[in-house]
Structures are given as structure tokens and as C-alpha cells.
Design an enzyme around this catalytic site. Sequence first.
Site, PDB file in Angstrom:
ATOM      1  N   CYS A 243       0.816  -1.225   0.000  1.00 25.89           N
ATOM      2  CA  CYS A 243       0.000   0.000   0.000  1.00 25.89           C
ATOM      3  C   CYS A 243       0.849   1.276   0.000  1.00 25.89           C
ATOM      4  O   CYS A 243       0.586   2.199  -0.770  1.00 25.89           O
ATOM      5  CB  CYS A 243      -0.998  -0.011   1.149  1.00 25.89           C
ATOM      6  SG  CYS A 243      -0.290   0.005   2.802  1.00 25.89           S
TER       7      CYS A 243
ATOM      8  N   HIS B 233      -2.591   0.833   7.044  1.00 23.00           N
ATOM      9  CA  HIS B 233      -2.966   0.669   5.638  1.00 23.00           C
ATOM     10  C   HIS B 233      -3.321   2.025   5.058  1.00 23.00           C
ATOM     11  O   HIS B 233      -3.763   2.925   5.773  1.00 23.00           O
ATOM     12  CB  HIS B 233      -4.162  -0.286   5.508  1.00 23.00           C
ATOM     13  CG  HIS B 233      -4.500  -0.595   4.083  1.00 23.00           C
ATOM     14  ND1 HIS B 233      -3.641  -1.273   3.242  1.00 23.00           N
ATOM     15  CD2 HIS B 233      -5.570  -0.275   3.328  1.00 23.00           C
ATOM     16  CE1 HIS B 233      -4.188  -1.378   2.043  1.00 23.00           C
ATOM     17  NE2 HIS B 233      -5.365  -0.768   2.068  1.00 23.00           N
TER      18      HIS B 233
ATOM     19  N   HIS C 133      -5.858   1.109  -4.051  1.00 22.10           N
ATOM     20  CA  HIS C 133      -4.934   0.626  -3.027  1.00 22.10           C
ATOM     21  C   HIS C 133      -4.419  -0.760  -3.387  1.00 22.10           C
ATOM     22  O   HIS C 133      -4.967  -1.440  -4.247  1.00 22.10           O
ATOM     23  CB  HIS C 133      -5.595   0.631  -1.645  1.00 22.10           C
ATOM     24  CG  HIS C 133      -6.626  -0.426  -1.426  1.00 22.10           C
ATOM     25  ND1 HIS C 133      -6.775  -1.082  -0.235  1.00 22.10           N
ATOM     26  CD2 HIS C 133      -7.567  -0.957  -2.244  1.00 22.10           C
ATOM     27  CE1 HIS C 133      -7.755  -1.958  -0.312  1.00 22.10           C
ATOM     28  NE2 HIS C 133      -8.255  -1.892  -1.522  1.00 22.10           N
TER      29      HIS C 133
END
Length: 172
Positions: free
Chosen positions: A81, A131, A143
Site C-alpha cells: 500500500c 494501511h 490501493h
Amino acid sequence: MLSATAALGASLLAAGPVHAATAPQAAAAPQQATLVSAKAKVTSAQKSKQKKRAAKAVSYAYKQIGDPYRYGGTGPGSWDCSGLAGGAWRKAGVKLPRTTTQIYKKLKKHRVSWKGAVKGDLLFFYSGKSHMGIYVGNGYMIHAPSSGKKVKKIKLTKYYKRNFSGAVRPGY
């Protein structure tokens, strides 16, 4: 002689703390000025430049859709990510730190709200900001989700809103 030395030592001790107390106060003033200037308003020219960079970052992120997730991946070809965010913004001329927490910390003076997010903003999720994704507008982000999955564009559902932990705007 001993009493003269003791007197001299006592006068130095007395003078020392006064001098030491003055120095940090003088040093504190420039730090305050730096903090004030660091939070100064962004000019319209800076906003325009940031918006162009954001468009490049988002465009690059779109091109990575379908690439595999790889822990520690910084592309090209596979991403995690933060690697995806860093790669997209690097393509736009902005160097970001490597991890989610480092990115958030570096850009903390450019925080934005969930409702204030615009294309190119970086959205962080979960406690510890473990994240992140790149906001691409209209309630979507791109993502690199997790092992075994691929980079994708997703709708920001209630799940993401519940787990939202912050957002920043790179490119200034």
C-alpha cells in the site's frame, strides 16, 4: 587563597545558571517563528502545482490496477500500500518516505478530513495507520490490499469510514 577560590567558584556558579537560562530563551524564539511559518497558509500557486501533481499521481495509480500485491513492494510490477502511494507520487515529482506511519508523520501539517479529501490525497486506516490508499474522487480509492490480491479501485464503504484514521495531502 582558598576563600578567594571559593568566592570565585560561587560567583561562577551564580553567573552560570543565569547565563544558561538566557541562552535557551533566545534559542526558543527562532523555533517558535519556524513553527508559525511551517503552518502558514498555502498560496494559490502552490495549490495549483499540488493539484497538477495530484492528477499525475492518480493517473499513475490507475495504470497500476491489476498489479499484484507484494509485501515491501515498491514497483514497478508489484506493490504494497505505501509503495503504491510512494510510486504514484514519485511519478508526480514528490518523494515520500517508505512506510505508512512515516508518510503520515512527514505530511502531518497537510492533514485533511474524510469529507475534505480530494483526488490524490492519501487516506489511512486502522489504529497505527497500518494501511493506506490514494483517493481518486467520487468516493473511491486505489490501493494495494493484501497478499494474494491485486491493486484495485474500490468504493469507500462504511467499513472504511469506521476504520479511517486520517488523511494527508502531498505535493506542496
